[in-house]
Design a protein around this motif. Structure first.
Motif, PDB file in Angstrom:
ATOM      1  N   ALA A   1       1.095  -1.099  -0.045  1.00 40.45           N
ATOM      2  CA  ALA A   1       0.124   0.203  -0.096  1.00 40.45           C
ATOM      3  C   ALA A   1       0.978   1.314   0.098  1.00 40.45           C
ATOM      4  O   ALA A   1       0.308   2.268  -0.388  1.00 40.45           O
ATOM      5  N   ALA A   2       2.205   1.120   0.589  1.00 42.53           N
ATOM      6  CA  ALA A   2       2.947   2.404   0.557  1.00 42.53           C
ATOM      7  C   ALA A   2       2.985   3.017  -0.530  1.00 42.53           C
ATOM      8  O   ALA A   2       3.122   4.288  -0.701  1.00 42.53           O
ATOM      9  N   GLY A   3       3.434   2.098  -1.577  1.00 50.54           N
ATOM     10  CA  GLY A   3       3.966   2.835  -3.110  1.00 50.54           C
ATOM     11  C   GLY A   3       4.978   3.482  -2.884  1.00 50.54           C
ATOM     12  O   GLY A   3       5.667   4.240  -3.653  1.00 50.54           O
ATOM     13  N   MET A   4       5.939   3.408  -1.888  1.00 48.95           N
ATOM     14  CA  MET A   4       7.219   4.005  -1.826  1.00 48.95           C
ATOM     15  C   MET A   4       8.097   3.257  -0.797  1.00 48.95           C
ATOM     16  O   MET A   4       7.682   2.301  -0.080  1.00 48.95           O
ATOM     17  N   PRO A   5       9.412   3.531  -0.657  1.00 52.54           N
ATOM     18  CA  PRO A   5      10.133   2.887   0.219  1.00 52.54           C
ATOM     19  C   PRO A   5      10.160   3.203   1.671  1.00 52.54           C
ATOM     20  O   PRO A   5       9.587   4.113   2.181  1.00 52.54           O
ATOM     21  N   LEU A   6      10.229   1.966   2.333  1.00 48.77           N
ATOM     22  CA  LEU A   6      10.043   2.126   3.761  1.00 48.77           C
ATOM     23  C   LEU A   6      11.225   2.302   4.593  1.00 48.77           C
ATOM     24  O   LEU A   6      12.155   1.342   4.325  1.00 48.77           O
ATOM     25  N   ILE A   7      11.612   3.336   5.611  1.00 45.53           N
ATOM     26  CA  ILE A   7      12.563   3.564   6.077  1.00 45.53           C
ATOM     27  C   ILE A   7      12.634   3.155   7.460  1.00 45.53           C
ATOM     28  O   ILE A   7      11.974   3.793   8.228  1.00 45.53           O
ATOM     29  N   MET A   8      13.552   2.400   8.076  1.00 40.39           N
ATOM     30  CA  MET A   8      13.431   2.009   9.469  1.00 40.39           C
ATOM     31  C   MET A   8      14.705   2.770  10.024  1.00 40.39           C
ATOM     32  O   MET A   8      15.136   3.763   9.699  1.00 40.39           O
ATOM     33  N   TRP A   9      15.388   2.272  10.740  1.00 33.29           N
ATOM     34  CA  TRP A   9      16.709   3.139  11.582  1.00 33.29           C
ATOM     35  C   TRP A   9      17.558   1.896  12.231  1.00 33.29           C
ATOM     36  O   TRP A   9      17.214   0.695  12.321  1.00 33.29           O
ATOM     37  N   SER A  10      18.825   2.626  12.413  1.00 37.70           N
ATOM     38  CA  SER A  10      19.842   1.576  13.022  1.00 37.70           C
ATOM     39  C   SER A  10      20.424   2.213  14.391  1.00 37.70           C
ATOM     40  O   SER A  10      20.857   1.366  15.135  1.00 37.70           O
ATOM     41  N   VAL A  11      20.242   3.193  14.954  1.00 33.74           N
ATOM     42  CA  VAL A  11      20.255   3.769  16.219  1.00 33.74           C
ATOM     43  C   VAL A  11      19.043   4.283  16.841  1.00 33.74           C
ATOM     44  O   VAL A  11      18.408   5.430  16.266  1.00 33.74           O
ATOM     45  N   ASP A  12      18.508   3.795  17.960  1.00 31.97           N
ATOM     46  CA  ASP A  12      17.515   4.324  18.742  1.00 31.97           C
ATOM     47  C   ASP A  12      17.837   4.567  20.044  1.00 31.97           C
ATOM     48  O   ASP A  12      18.153   3.549  20.924  1.00 31.97           O
ATOM     49  N   PRO A  13      18.008   5.960  20.611  1.00 25.50           N
ATOM     50  CA  PRO A  13      18.428   6.159  21.883  1.00 25.50           C
ATOM     51  C   PRO A  13      17.026   5.959  22.783  1.00 25.50           C
ATOM     52  O   PRO A  13      17.222   6.167  23.986  1.00 25.50           O
ATOM     53  N   GLU A  14      15.988   5.558  22.096  1.00 28.01           N
ATOM     54  CA  GLU A  14      14.783   5.418  23.038  1.00 28.01           C
ATOM     55  C   GLU A  14      14.247   6.923  23.667  1.00 28.01           C
ATOM     56  O   GLU A  14      13.883   6.925  24.912  1.00 28.01           O
ATOM     57  N   ASP A  15      14.397   7.820  23.251  1.00 25.56           N
ATOM     58  CA  ASP A  15      14.173   9.017  23.589  1.00 25.56           C
ATOM     59  C   ASP A  15      12.607   9.170  23.832  1.00 25.56           C
ATOM     60  O   ASP A  15      12.147   9.872  24.735  1.00 25.56           O
ATOM     61  N   TRP A  16      11.820   8.394  23.219  1.00 21.91           N
ATOM     62  CA  TRP A  16      10.376   8.449  23.521  1.00 21.91           C
ATOM     63  C   TRP A  16      10.049   7.655  24.782  1.00 21.91           C
ATOM     64  O   TRP A  16       9.033   8.010  25.270  1.00 21.91           O
ATOM     65  N   ARG A  17      10.973   7.017  25.325  1.00 16.65           N
ATOM     66  CA  ARG A  17      10.936   6.370  26.575  1.00 16.65           C
ATOM     67  C   ARG A  17      11.608   6.913  27.676  1.00 16.65           C
ATOM     68  O   ARG A  17      11.015   6.981  28.980  1.00 16.65           O
TER      69      ARG A  17
END
Length: 220
Positions: free
Chosen positions: A122-138
């Motif tokens: 459904a996206a019709g475009m590339p999906l971008i994840m990540w490699s560094v997550d400082p968990e700033d949301w937590r």
């Protein structure tokens, strides 16, 4: 399908892509000031309803040369939506970003990193994840965010942060200063992947992850 790219940059200076999710929010203007002061480009995965609420910030992001990606309209888990809702979350966000900035987003980051074959199609475009997550949301602590990013970053990384968190925005000046001292260039996600893939385009419907990437469901 998830494409894994090696964390290497062919340029003489190492590159890193700083990405910011969930905005634009009340702290985005200050973040843009900081990025501008350091001559740094970033990628903002904006939420559609936030763009509608703060169009001037989305226009400022685009005008400063930053990249704007699609982070859905209302930040639900896309894998749990009906086909109609899924398309609405993606298409409505593309429309408001294009109407606001003059350019439609070319990248999608699904909320929480959750995706499946139906979402990728459904996206019709590339999906971008990540490699560094400082968990700033937590862990909403500026010192933690700063240390977590600086300790983990390697050439070619995609760093996940959130510009709706004031503690994260406060961490960015030191992150930029220290990484600049290490010789890093701050590029958009599309620029980074062009370097890593030797100018080969990203493929629509493909999710791009990195070695050490955070598992889906941990971040927003």
């Amino acid at each position: 399908m998830v494409a894994i790219l090696r964390v290497m940059s062919p340029t003489s200076a190492p590159s890193v892509a700083l990405t910011f999710d969930d905005g634009p929010g009340p702290y985005t203007a200050g973040l843009l000031d900081t990025l501008d002061a350091h001559g740094a480009r970033a990628t903002f995965f904006d939420v559609g309803e936030m763009v509608a609420a703060r169009p001037e910030l989305a226009r400022r992001q685009a005008g400063a040369g930053h990249e704007i990606g699609n982070h859905s309209w209302s930040h639900p888990r896309l894998t749990g939506l009906s086909e109609r809702r899924l398309r609405e979350e993606i298409d409505r966000t593309c429309a408001v970003i294009e109407q606001t900035t003059g350019s439609a987003p070319g990248l999608l980051r699904p909320p929480f990193g959750d995706h499946d074959e139906r979402v990728r199609r459904a996206a019709g475009m590339p999906l971008i994840m990540w490699s560094v997550d400082p968990e700033d949301w937590r862990i909403k602590d500026t010192g933690h965010v700063t240390r977590a990013v600086l300790d983990a970053v390697r050439p070619g990384d995609v760093v996940l942060m959130h510009d709706i968190q004031p503690t994260t925005v406060a961490a960015v000046p030191e992150i930029l200063q220290v990484l600049s001292g290490r010789g890093y260039r701050f590029v958009t996600v599309s620029e980074l992947y062009r370097e890593l893939q030797d100018e080969k385009p990203l493929r629509p419907g493909t999710a791009y992850d990195r070695p050490g990437g955070a598992p889906a469901g941990r971040a927003g």
